[in-house]
Design an enzyme around this catalytic site. Sequence first.
Site, PDB file in Angstrom:
ATOM      1  N   TRP A   1       0.876  -1.182   0.000  1.00  0.00           N
ATOM      2  CA  TRP A   1       0.000   0.000   0.000  1.00  0.00           C
ATOM      3  C   TRP A   1       0.908   1.225   0.000  1.00  0.00           C
ATOM      4  O   TRP A   1       1.817   1.321   0.831  1.00  0.00           O
ATOM      5  CB  TRP A   1      -0.856  -0.061   1.272  1.00  0.00           C
ATOM      6  CG  TRP A   1      -1.832   1.058   1.444  1.00  0.00           C
ATOM      7  CD1 TRP A   1      -2.738   1.506   0.534  1.00  0.00           C
ATOM      8  CD2 TRP A   1      -2.022   1.844   2.627  1.00  0.00           C
ATOM      9  NE1 TRP A   1      -3.488   2.509   1.076  1.00  0.00           N
ATOM     10  CE2 TRP A   1      -3.070   2.746   2.355  1.00  0.00           C
ATOM     11  CE3 TRP A   1      -1.428   1.871   3.883  1.00  0.00           C
ATOM     12  CZ2 TRP A   1      -3.520   3.669   3.292  1.00  0.00           C
ATOM     13  CZ3 TRP A   1      -1.877   2.788   4.814  1.00  0.00           C
ATOM     14  CH2 TRP A   1      -2.918   3.677   4.524  1.00  0.00           C
TER      15      TRP A   1
ATOM     16  N   LYS B   1     -13.154  -0.996   6.916  1.00  0.00           N
ATOM     17  CA  LYS B   1     -13.765  -1.880   5.914  1.00  0.00           C
ATOM     18  C   LYS B   1     -14.756  -2.848   6.546  1.00  0.00           C
ATOM     19  O   LYS B   1     -15.875  -2.977   6.092  1.00  0.00           O
ATOM     20  CB  LYS B   1     -12.700  -2.692   5.171  1.00  0.00           C
ATOM     21  CG  LYS B   1     -11.340  -2.052   5.089  1.00  0.00           C
ATOM     22  CD  LYS B   1     -11.216  -1.039   3.988  1.00  0.00           C
ATOM     23  CE  LYS B   1      -9.879  -0.334   4.111  1.00  0.00           C
ATOM     24  NZ  LYS B   1      -9.561   0.528   3.014  1.00  0.00           N
TER      25      LYS B   1
ATOM     26  N   ASP C   1       0.019  -5.094   9.765  1.00  0.00           N
ATOM     27  CA  ASP C   1      -1.050  -4.143   9.477  1.00  0.00           C
ATOM     28  C   ASP C   1      -2.260  -4.923   8.961  1.00  0.00           C
ATOM     29  O   ASP C   1      -2.230  -5.462   7.858  1.00  0.00           O
ATOM     30  CB  ASP C   1      -0.562  -3.142   8.422  1.00  0.00           C
ATOM     31  CG  ASP C   1      -1.597  -2.063   8.141  1.00  0.00           C
ATOM     32  OD1 ASP C   1      -2.443  -1.808   9.025  1.00  0.00           O
ATOM     33  OD2 ASP C   1      -1.570  -1.482   7.035  1.00  0.00           O
TER      34      ASP C   1
HETATM   35  C1  LMR Z   1      -6.960   1.577  -0.149  1.00  0.00           C
HETATM   36  O1  LMR Z   1      -5.913   0.932  -0.133  1.00  0.00           O
HETATM   37  O2  LMR Z   1      -7.560   1.874  -1.189  1.00  0.00           O
HETATM   38  C2  LMR Z   1      -7.591   1.980   1.152  1.00  0.00           C
HETATM   39  O3  LMR Z   1      -6.841   1.501   2.212  1.00  0.00           O
HETATM   40  C3  LMR Z   1      -7.897   3.416   1.232  1.00  0.00           C
HETATM   41  C4  LMR Z   1      -6.694   4.300   1.351  1.00  0.00           C
HETATM   42  O4  LMR Z   1      -6.666   5.116   2.273  1.00  0.00           O
HETATM   43  O5  LMR Z   1      -5.789   4.213   0.526  1.00  0.00           O
END
Ligand code: LMR
Length: 397
Positions: free
Chosen positions: A130, A246, A211
């Site tokens: 992420w 979520k 996480d």
């Molecule tokens: C995502 O990965 O789309 C979500 O966790 C929202 C975000 O804040 O990026």
Amino acid sequence: MFKHIEHYPGDPILGLVETFNQDSRPEKVNLGIGIYFDEDGKLPVLKCVRTAEIQRAETAQPRSYLPMEGLVAYRTAVQKLLFGADNPALQQERIATIQTLGGSGALKVGADFLHRWFPQAKVYVSDPTWDNHKSIFEGAGFEVGTYPYYNPETIGVKYDEMLAFFKQLPENSILLLHPCCHNPTGVDLSENQWDELLETVKNNKLIPFMDIAYQGFGEDLDNDAYAIRKAVSMNLPLFVSNSFSKNLSFYGERVGGLSIVCPNKEEAALVFGQLKFTVRRIYSSPPAHGAFITAAVMDSEELFAVWQQEVNEMRDRIRQMRRKLYDALTAKLPGKDFSYFIKQRGMFSYTGLSPEQVQRLQDEFAVYLVGSGRMCVAGLNSRNIDYVAEAFAAVLK
Ligand code: LMR
């Protein structure tokens, strides 16, 4: 005065939401941000949440400050959910848990705490991860590197390379791990792989930071916490950031938690004190509403059962969409293997689409994916899935 300020190119995920909202094409489909939309394309208000909110609204609630660490009932609920109610570490009082502003807030407080007490450490995130993981740890002053993770050839994990990489890391290296529903790939480690990997983490005295933002979307609430509970049973020190965005559809309430599992009660007390101080220096104390409602859901046997059912329904709908997309694309492009859509877990699928193909989807079809090729499967429904499959097939030809 501000001429020297650098231009912010925008966030790869949140920026896409802004572009999507401005798109006037009626056929547009948002498969970018990780938000669960229901079969009608709507953001659900869960029944368990609604019930708890109505109950709470019936009596006037004074709005005092919460303590720096957050609401005690909420913190207890977080611990039970992550570690299991009968985890001996809870009785031993060796887990310091605070309420945070979503999962991002937990990462930020954890990162600031780590940077203060382990300033020499380096942080490693999965390749890919992420996007915000890197930003948050860099923002806290860390140098952030990557460890091998996703293998596009096998659409699986580069497990051997990952293990070998961990084995050569210096003591106190910080590892950002995804215990379930890996974001962005949807590709997870098996239980056996976790067992072996955590042995290395222990032997090499590395610092695991797990996480978990999608608990319940992989297998179920308990099984998705396997890696966390395994690490605790091995007496590893452990950081866990969690989020109800979520699985409680509570995005804007910013309900998350940071838990640090310590070797004993005394160290947990020291850690807890420093977490409070970290919070005080950033935002003093967290907001109350989301925490009260979450705690009410978790504390009531009845509402918890309703919640569990609702999480299972969300998980099952995502699985159905994976299957439907697989069927539709296999029918359209029989020569290609789309089995990864059904093998991947959680909200996301790494489609393997190139940035150019993603751009074409957006420009020609108003179908929005993150530039990396990540698709949020929970944005699909039975009305848009054929259209999306059509668009995918067009750019994949
Ligand atoms: C995502 O990965 O789309 C979500 O966790 C929202 C975000 O804040 O990026």
